[in-house]
Design an enzyme around this catalytic site. Structure first.
Site, PDB file in Angstrom:
ATOM      1  N   ASP A 129     -17.924  -1.712   6.065  1.00  0.00           N
ATOM      2  CA  ASP A 129     -17.843  -2.188   4.678  1.00  0.00           C
ATOM      3  C   ASP A 129     -17.011  -1.300   3.738  1.00  0.00           C
ATOM      4  O   ASP A 129     -16.084  -1.767   3.092  1.00  0.00           O
ATOM      5  CB  ASP A 129     -19.253  -2.448   4.107  1.00  0.00           C
ATOM      6  CG  ASP A 129     -20.254  -1.349   4.417  1.00  0.00           C
ATOM      7  OD1 ASP A 129     -19.859  -0.287   4.949  1.00  0.00           O
ATOM      8  OD2 ASP A 129     -21.455  -1.533   4.107  1.00  0.00           O
ATOM      9  N   ASP A 173     -26.353   6.596  13.898  1.00  0.00           N
ATOM     10  CA  ASP A 173     -25.805   5.483  14.672  1.00  0.00           C
ATOM     11  C   ASP A 173     -24.676   5.986  15.559  1.00  0.00           C
ATOM     12  O   ASP A 173     -23.847   6.792  15.132  1.00  0.00           O
ATOM     13  CB  ASP A 173     -25.270   4.391  13.734  1.00  0.00           C
ATOM     14  CG  ASP A 173     -26.387   3.768  12.924  1.00  0.00           C
ATOM     15  OD1 ASP A 173     -27.500   3.633  13.457  1.00  0.00           O
ATOM     16  OD2 ASP A 173     -26.155   3.435  11.743  1.00  0.00           O
ATOM     17  N   ASP A 214     -30.697   7.680   9.358  1.00  0.00           N
ATOM     18  CA  ASP A 214     -30.688   7.365  10.785  1.00  0.00           C
ATOM     19  C   ASP A 214     -29.323   7.739  11.352  1.00  0.00           C
ATOM     20  O   ASP A 214     -28.359   7.918  10.610  1.00  0.00           O
ATOM     21  CB  ASP A 214     -30.988   5.878  11.019  1.00  0.00           C
ATOM     22  CG  ASP A 214     -30.326   4.998   9.995  1.00  0.00           C
ATOM     23  OD1 ASP A 214     -29.237   5.370   9.512  1.00  0.00           O
ATOM     24  OD2 ASP A 214     -30.872   3.939   9.657  1.00  0.00           O
TER      25      ASP A 214
HETATM   26  P1  ATP Z   1     -28.275   4.144   4.969  1.00  0.00           P
HETATM   27  O1  ATP Z   1     -28.754   4.050   6.397  1.00  0.00           O
HETATM   28  O2  ATP Z   1     -28.313   5.491   4.400  1.00  0.00           O
HETATM   29  O3  ATP Z   1     -28.880   3.112   4.111  1.00  0.00           O
HETATM   30  P2  ATP Z   1     -25.787   3.373   6.154  1.00  0.00           P
HETATM   31  O4  ATP Z   1     -24.369   3.400   5.660  1.00  0.00           O
HETATM   32  O5  ATP Z   1     -26.079   4.170   7.367  1.00  0.00           O
HETATM   33  O6  ATP Z   1     -26.715   3.779   4.954  1.00  0.00           O
HETATM   34  P3  ATP Z   1     -26.721   1.156   7.684  1.00  0.00           P
HETATM   35  O7  ATP Z   1     -27.277  -0.134   7.193  1.00  0.00           O
HETATM   36  O8  ATP Z   1     -27.566   2.070   8.464  1.00  0.00           O
HETATM   37  O9  ATP Z   1     -26.148   1.871   6.392  1.00  0.00           O
HETATM   38  O10 ATP Z   1     -25.405   0.773   8.506  1.00  0.00           O
HETATM   39  C1  ATP Z   1     -24.708   1.695   9.322  1.00  0.00           C
HETATM   40  C2  ATP Z   1     -23.207   1.448   9.198  1.00  0.00           C
HETATM   41  O11 ATP Z   1     -22.886   0.129   9.636  1.00  0.00           O
HETATM   42  C3  ATP Z   1     -22.661   1.534   7.784  1.00  0.00           C
HETATM   43  O12 ATP Z   1     -22.374   2.850   7.407  1.00  0.00           O
HETATM   44  C4  ATP Z   1     -21.404   0.691   7.881  1.00  0.00           C
HETATM   45  O13 ATP Z   1     -20.358   1.409   8.473  1.00  0.00           O
HETATM   46  C5  ATP Z   1     -21.824  -0.413   8.837  1.00  0.00           C
HETATM   47  N1  ATP Z   1     -22.348  -1.596   8.122  1.00  0.00           N
HETATM   48  C6  ATP Z   1     -23.640  -1.854   7.806  1.00  0.00           C
HETATM   49  N2  ATP Z   1     -23.757  -3.022   7.165  1.00  0.00           N
HETATM   50  C7  ATP Z   1     -22.502  -3.540   7.091  1.00  0.00           C
HETATM   51  C8  ATP Z   1     -21.970  -4.740   6.566  1.00  0.00           C
HETATM   52  N3  ATP Z   1     -22.739  -5.640   5.969  1.00  0.00           N
HETATM   53  N4  ATP Z   1     -20.626  -4.934   6.678  1.00  0.00           N
HETATM   54  C9  ATP Z   1     -19.834  -4.040   7.294  1.00  0.00           C
HETATM   55  N5  ATP Z   1     -20.285  -2.884   7.805  1.00  0.00           N
HETATM   56  C10 ATP Z   1     -21.593  -2.625   7.725  1.00  0.00           C
HETATM   57 MG    MG Z   2     -27.902   4.208   8.362  1.00  0.00          MG
END
Ligand code: ATP
Ligand code: MG
Length: 461
Positions: free
Chosen positions: A158, A65, A63
Site C-alpha cells: 500500500d 511478516d 508482528d
Molecule cells: P501493523 O501490523 O503495525 O498494523 P503493518 O504495516 O504491518 O502495520 P499489516 O496489516 O500487518 O500492517 O500488513 C503487513 C504488510 O502487508 C503491510 O506493511 C503492507 O506492506 C501490506 N499490506 C497490508 N494490507 C495491505 C493492503 N490493503 N494493500 C496493500 N498492501 C497491504
Molecule cells: Mg503488521
C-alpha cells in the site's frame, strides 16, 4: 546512510548492513528461525512491511511478516507447525508457542494478465480456470494470487514506508519504492497513483489514516487529495473487513487523532452516516461530547498497556447514542429492558450494513448497557451469579469510566469490587449456604423437576 543501486532488483536501492541501525537483537527469534531455515534451504527470504518500518523508527513491531520465493507448499514441507490458510491468497502460518509468523510467497499484481484458458477436468469436462486476479467493474481487486518477483511484491503493497524489506542473506535493507526518504520525512504516500490504489482496495484509506495518526506522519498532498475525493467509496469494502480495520483504529492508542482525520476526510460520515449526523447535532442545546471524551480515555488506557474488549469499547463510544435511542423508545412506552434491546437493534441496523459488528459483540454490547441497573441494587438478586458473569468486569468498567466521578457511584462500585475480590479468595459455597450469606432470595427449583416430584410423591416441604 549510504545507498547502492541494486543491479538485480531494478529501481530498488540497497542499504548495506553497516549503514542502517536495524539489529537482529530487536527481531523476534521465531521470525529469525523462519528466515534462516528458508535461506538454508536455498530460498530468498525477507522480513517485510510494518516490522521493517517499525524497526527503523525504533518502535516495537506488532508482528513479523516474512516473504520468500518458496511456494506455500514448499514452506509447508519445511515447517512441521505450518498451516496453509487463505482463499484469496494462500499464506503459510507457522505456529510457535506464543507467536504466529506469516510467510507469503512473492506476489505480483499482474493486472494485465490475459484471460486464463479453459482446462479439462479429470472427468473430461471443460472448465474455465479462475483468473489469478479478479477485479469488479469498478477496479476493486477481488482475488489476486500470482507469484511474482520481490520487486513486484513490494510494489503491490500500500504505502512506500510499508514496502521496505530486510534481506536475511546479507542483513541489508532493500528499498523498492523510496520508502526510506518518506520514513525520514514522516510521510504516508501510496505506491503509484493514489486514486487507483484506493479504488483497488478502499480499506487502504483507513490504513492511511491509522498510520498517519499512529506514526505521527502527514499524508502526502496527492494521497490526501485522492483520499478525500474517494472517501464515499469506502463503503464498497467488505463490511467485516471494515469492522476489523475500525477496531484496529479505535484500539491503536491514537483513536482520537484517527477519528479527527476520519471526520476531516469524510470517511467517518461515509461509514457511520446516522451516528455522524447525531454527533454533529445537539440534544436540548447540549453538544454530544461523550464520544470524544471516551476516545481520549480509551487512548490513554491503551497507551498504558491496558486491554479493552470490543464490546466495552463500543459501549464507551456509542453508549450516549444508545442511551438517547433507548430514552426515545421509553418515551413511546417501551419498558426499560425492551427499550435497550430496541435501541441496540436499531443501532446495529444502522451500522452493520457498512461496518459489520459481529453478532456476539453486538449482544455483549447490549448486555453491558442493560446490566448497568444491577449495579445500583446492593446486593440485589443473586449478586454472586452477577459477579460470576464473564462480562462483569466490563459492566463495572463501563460504569466507572462513564459515571465513576460521582460519589455515590464510586461507593457502589467499591462495594461490588470488594465482593468480587472476596469471591475470588473464597471458593463458592454450596448453593443453599450461598443464598443465606448473600441475603438473596433462595433459588427457585426448576419447574420441570417440581412437576416430576409432584407426580411421583407428595412434596415433603
Ligand atoms: P501493523 O501490523 O503495525 O498494523 P503493518 O504495516 O504491518 O502495520 P499489516 O496489516 O500487518 O500492517 O500488513 C503487513 C504488510 O502487508 C503491510 O506493511 C503492507 O506492506 C501490506 N499490506 C497490508 N494490507 C495491505 C493492503 N490493503 N494493500 C496493500 N498492501 C497491504
Ligand atoms: Mg503488521
Amino acid at each position: 546512510m549510504k545507498k547502492k543501486k541494486n543491479p538485480e532488483k531494478s529501481g530498488s536501492v540497497i542499504i548495506a548492513r553497516q549503514e542502517h541501525g536495524i539489529s537482529r537483537k530487536l527481531m523476534s527469534p521465531n521470525a529469525l528461525r523462519v528466515l534462516y531455515r528458508l535461506k538454508d534451504n536455498g530460498f530468498v527470504a525477507y522480513l517485510v512491511g510494518g516490522c521493517v518500518r517499525d524497526l527503523l523508527l525504533g518502535r516495537e513491531p506488532k508482528d513479523f511478516d516474512v516473504v520468500t520465493n518458496a511456494t506455500p507448499g514448499e514452506v509447508k514441507r519445511m515447517f512441521r507447525s505450518c498451516r496453509l490458510v487463505g482463499r484469496r491468497f494462500r499464506l503459510a502460518h507457522i505456529h510457535f508457542k506464543e507467536e504466529l509468523i506469516e510467510v507469503a510467497t512473492f506476489r505480483s499484481q499482474a493486472s494485465d494478465e490475459p484471460e486464463p484458458e479453459a482446462v479439462e477436468t479429470r472427468r473430461g469436462e471443460q472448465r474455465q480456470r479462475l483468473p489469478h486476479m479478479l477485479m469488479d467493474d469498478e477496479g476493486m481487486i477481488l482475488r489476486d494470487n500470482v507469484f511474482g518477483t520481490p520487486e513486484e511484491d513490494a510494489l503491490r503493497r500500500d504505502f512506500t514506508v510499508n514496502a521496505l524489506a530486510y534481506d536475511i542473506a546479507d542483513f541489508s535493507i532493500i528499498d523498492f519504492a523510496s520508502g526510506l526518504a518518506d520514513l525520514g520525512a514522516g510521510i504516508i504516500r501510496t505506491i503509484g497513483d493514489p486514486a487507483v490504489r484506493f479504488q483497488e482496495d478502499p480499506v487502504r484509506m483507513l490504513r492511511a489514516v491509522r498510520f498517519a495518526a499512529q506514526l505521527g506522519f502527514t499524508m502526502a498532498e496527492e494521497t490526501r487529495k485522492a483520499l478525500v475525493a474517494s472517501a464515499d467509496t469506502i463503503v464498497r469494502a467488505a463490511p467485516p473487513r471494515l469492522y476489523d480495520e475500525m477496531l484496529k483504529i479505535l484500539l491503536s492508542g491514537e483513536g482520537a487523532k484517527c477519528c479527527d482525520l476520519l471526520r476531516q476526510t469524510g470517511l467517518f460520515a461515509a461509514l457511520f452516516p446516522a451516528f455522524s449526523a447525531w454527533l454533529d447535532s445537539e440534544s436540548e442545546g447540549f453538544p454530544h461530547t461523550r464520544f470524544g471524551e471516551m476516545l481520549t480515555c480509551v487512548d490513554s488506557r491503551i497507551q498504558k498497556g491496558d486491554k479493552i474488549s470490543p464490546p466495552l469499547l463500543l459501549a464507551l463510544l456509542f453508549g450516549e447514542y444508545l442511551d438517547e435511542k433507548a430514552e426515545n423508545f421509553r418515551a413511546k412506552g417501551a419498558p426499560w429492558q425492551q427499550s435497550i434491546d430496541a435501541a441496540t437493534a436499531e443501532f446495529l441496523g444502522e451500522v452493520c450494513p457498512f461496518v459489520q459488528i459481529t453478532n456476539r459483540v453486538g449482544l455483549a454490547l447490549r448486555d453491558i448497557i442493560a446490566q448497568q441497573t444491577r449495579l445500583k441494587l446492593i446486593p440485589g438478586r443473586r449478586p454472586q451469579a452477577f459477579i460470576a458473569r464473564n462480562d462483569f468486569n466490563d459492566i463495572i468498567e463501563y460504569c466507572r469510566l462513564i459515571h465513576g466521578d460521582k460519589k455515590d457511584v464510586a461507593g457502589r462500585l467499591e462495594w461490588w469490587r470488594a465482593q468480587a475480590e472476596q469471591m475470588e479468595q473464597e471458593p463458592l459455597a454450596p448453593l443453599s449456604k450461598r443464598t443465606e450469606e448473600t441475603g438473596a432470595p433462595p433459588r427457585k427449583k426448576r419447574r420441570r423437576r417440581r412437576r416430576k416430584q409432584h407426580g411421583l410423591h407428595q412434596s415433603t416441604k
